[in-house]
Motif scaffolding. Sequence first.
Motif, short mmCIF file in Angstrom:
data_model
loop_
_atom_site.label_atom_id
_atom_site.label_comp_id
_atom_site.label_asym_id
_atom_site.label_seq_id
_atom_site.Cartn_x
_atom_site.Cartn_y
_atom_site.Cartn_z
N GLU A 138 0.74 -1.12 0.06
CA GLU A 138 0.10 -0.13 -0.24
C GLU A 138 0.98 1.24 0.10
O GLU A 138 1.99 1.27 0.56
CB GLU A 138 -1.01 -0.21 1.34
N VAL A 139 0.32 2.17 -0.82
CA VAL A 139 1.20 3.54 -0.66
C VAL A 139 0.13 4.72 0.13
O VAL A 139 -1.05 4.44 0.08
CB VAL A 139 1.39 3.94 -2.27
N PRO A 140 0.85 5.90 0.26
CA PRO A 140 -0.11 6.94 1.14
C PRO A 140 -1.00 7.27 -0.14
O PRO A 140 -0.76 7.28 -1.08
CB PRO A 140 1.04 7.79 1.24
N VAL A 141 -1.91 8.23 0.42
CA VAL A 141 -2.78 8.54 -0.63
C VAL A 141 -3.22 10.10 -0.53
O VAL A 141 -3.89 10.74 -1.37
CB VAL A 141 -4.22 7.97 -0.35
N THR A 142 -2.66 10.87 0.63
CA THR A 142 -2.89 12.12 0.74
C THR A 142 -1.69 12.97 1.04
O THR A 142 -0.62 12.30 1.81
CB THR A 142 -4.10 12.46 1.41
N TRP A 143 -1.51 14.08 0.59
CA TRP A 143 -0.58 15.11 0.78
C TRP A 143 -1.26 16.58 0.84
O TRP A 143 -2.12 16.96 -0.01
CB TRP A 143 0.77 15.25 -0.25
N GLU A 144 -1.07 17.34 2.14
CA GLU A 144 -1.55 18.42 2.24
C GLU A 144 -1.14 19.49 1.54
O GLU A 144 -1.90 20.35 0.95
CB GLU A 144 -1.41 18.66 3.92
N LYS A 145 0.09 19.67 1.13
CA LYS A 145 0.59 20.63 0.28
C LYS A 145 1.57 20.14 -0.88
O LYS A 145 2.19 18.97 -0.35
CB LYS A 145 1.62 21.72 1.11
N PRO A 146 1.94 20.75 -2.00
CA PRO A 146 2.43 20.14 -2.83
C PRO A 146 3.93 19.79 -2.30
O PRO A 146 4.74 19.00 -2.78
CB PRO A 146 2.50 21.19 -4.22
N ILE A 147 4.43 20.82 -1.74
CA ILE A 147 5.82 20.66 -1.10
C ILE A 147 5.92 19.47 -0.43
O ILE A 147 7.20 18.84 -0.30
CB ILE A 147 6.17 22.03 -0.37
N ASP A 148 4.76 18.85 0.43
CA ASP A 148 4.86 17.69 1.19
C ASP A 148 5.06 16.50 0.21
O ASP A 148 5.97 15.84 0.54
CB ASP A 148 3.71 17.73 1.98
N ALA A 149 4.69 16.44 -0.89
CA ALA A 149 4.50 15.46 -1.71
C ALA A 149 6.08 15.28 -2.63
O ALA A 149 6.47 14.46 -2.67
CB ALA A 149 3.54 15.53 -3.05
N PHE A 150 6.53 16.61 -2.71
CA PHE A 150 8.03 16.64 -3.43
C PHE A 150 9.13 16.36 -2.59
O PHE A 150 10.11 15.91 -2.70
CB PHE A 150 7.88 17.86 -3.99
N GLU A 151 8.80 16.73 -1.20
CA GLU A 151 9.76 16.44 -0.15
C GLU A 151 9.71 14.81 0.16
O GLU A 151 10.72 14.20 0.28
CB GLU A 151 9.49 17.03 1.28
N ALA A 152 8.53 14.26 0.00
CA ALA A 152 8.46 12.53 -0.01
C ALA A 152 9.07 11.98 -1.29
O ALA A 152 9.58 11.11 -1.25
CB ALA A 152 6.93 12.36 0.30
N THR A 153 8.90 12.81 -2.35
CA THR A 153 9.51 12.15 -3.54
C THR A 153 11.15 12.33 -3.52
O THR A 153 11.69 11.27 -3.87
CB THR A 153 9.16 13.13 -4.78
N LEU A 154 11.65 13.26 -2.91
CA LEU A 154 12.95 13.41 -2.70
C LEU A 154 13.63 12.17 -1.78
O LEU A 154 14.54 11.36 -2.31
CB LEU A 154 13.60 14.48 -2.36
N ALA A 155 12.88 12.15 -0.72
CA ALA A 155 13.21 11.02 0.01
C ALA A 155 13.01 9.61 -0.39
O ALA A 155 13.94 8.83 -0.22
CB ALA A 155 12.36 10.86 1.44
N HIS A 156 11.99 9.39 -1.24
CA HIS A 156 11.79 8.13 -1.78
C HIS A 156 12.70 7.65 -3.00
O HIS A 156 13.41 6.82 -3.07
CB HIS A 156 10.37 7.97 -2.44
#
Length: 172
Positions: free
Chosen positions: A75-93
């Motif tokens: 399973e993967v996460p399904v929500t990110w409050e702000k775009p920067i949150d998703a891009f920070e998760a992207t970098l970590a991933h």
Amino acid sequence: MLSPKVQDALNEQINAEFWSAYLYLSMACNFDADGKPGIANWFRIQFQEEQAHAQIFMNYVNARGGRVVLKPIDEVPVTWEKPIDAFEATLAHEQKVTALINNLYSIAEAEKDYPTCDRLNWFVNEQVEEEESAQELINKFRMIGDNGMGLYMLDQELAARVYNVPSPLAAK
């Protein structure tokens, strides 16, 4: 011929690439629902790229006489409050994926599987680009802050991104 150790590691990487694809598709859906179509587009392109990476690995395993073994995708996460949150998760991933590729390279090297090392060189370079791209977008989102016009303009910029077939697939 692939050693069992290299084949198993490649199959784990195939699963990781599909998980990455699923993660980015989830991010695309999240930002489509939030009315940010450009950001959603950026993540849809990432989804396509990760599927292509899995296909490159599958083609390689088959070309070397191995057997692809597809496993369930966690399973993967399904929500990110702000775009920067998703891009920070992207970098970590992407940093995690870089570590996986480096480990895979080490396994291939230990097994003296130089053709696999050669194939992995493309992925090593790809990961540098992936991390750089995520960091650049994080920097842009930090500059924008809460500026709505800045977010609108960056969303428009990201809407223009198009998918390009990776060279190992284009050669097929």
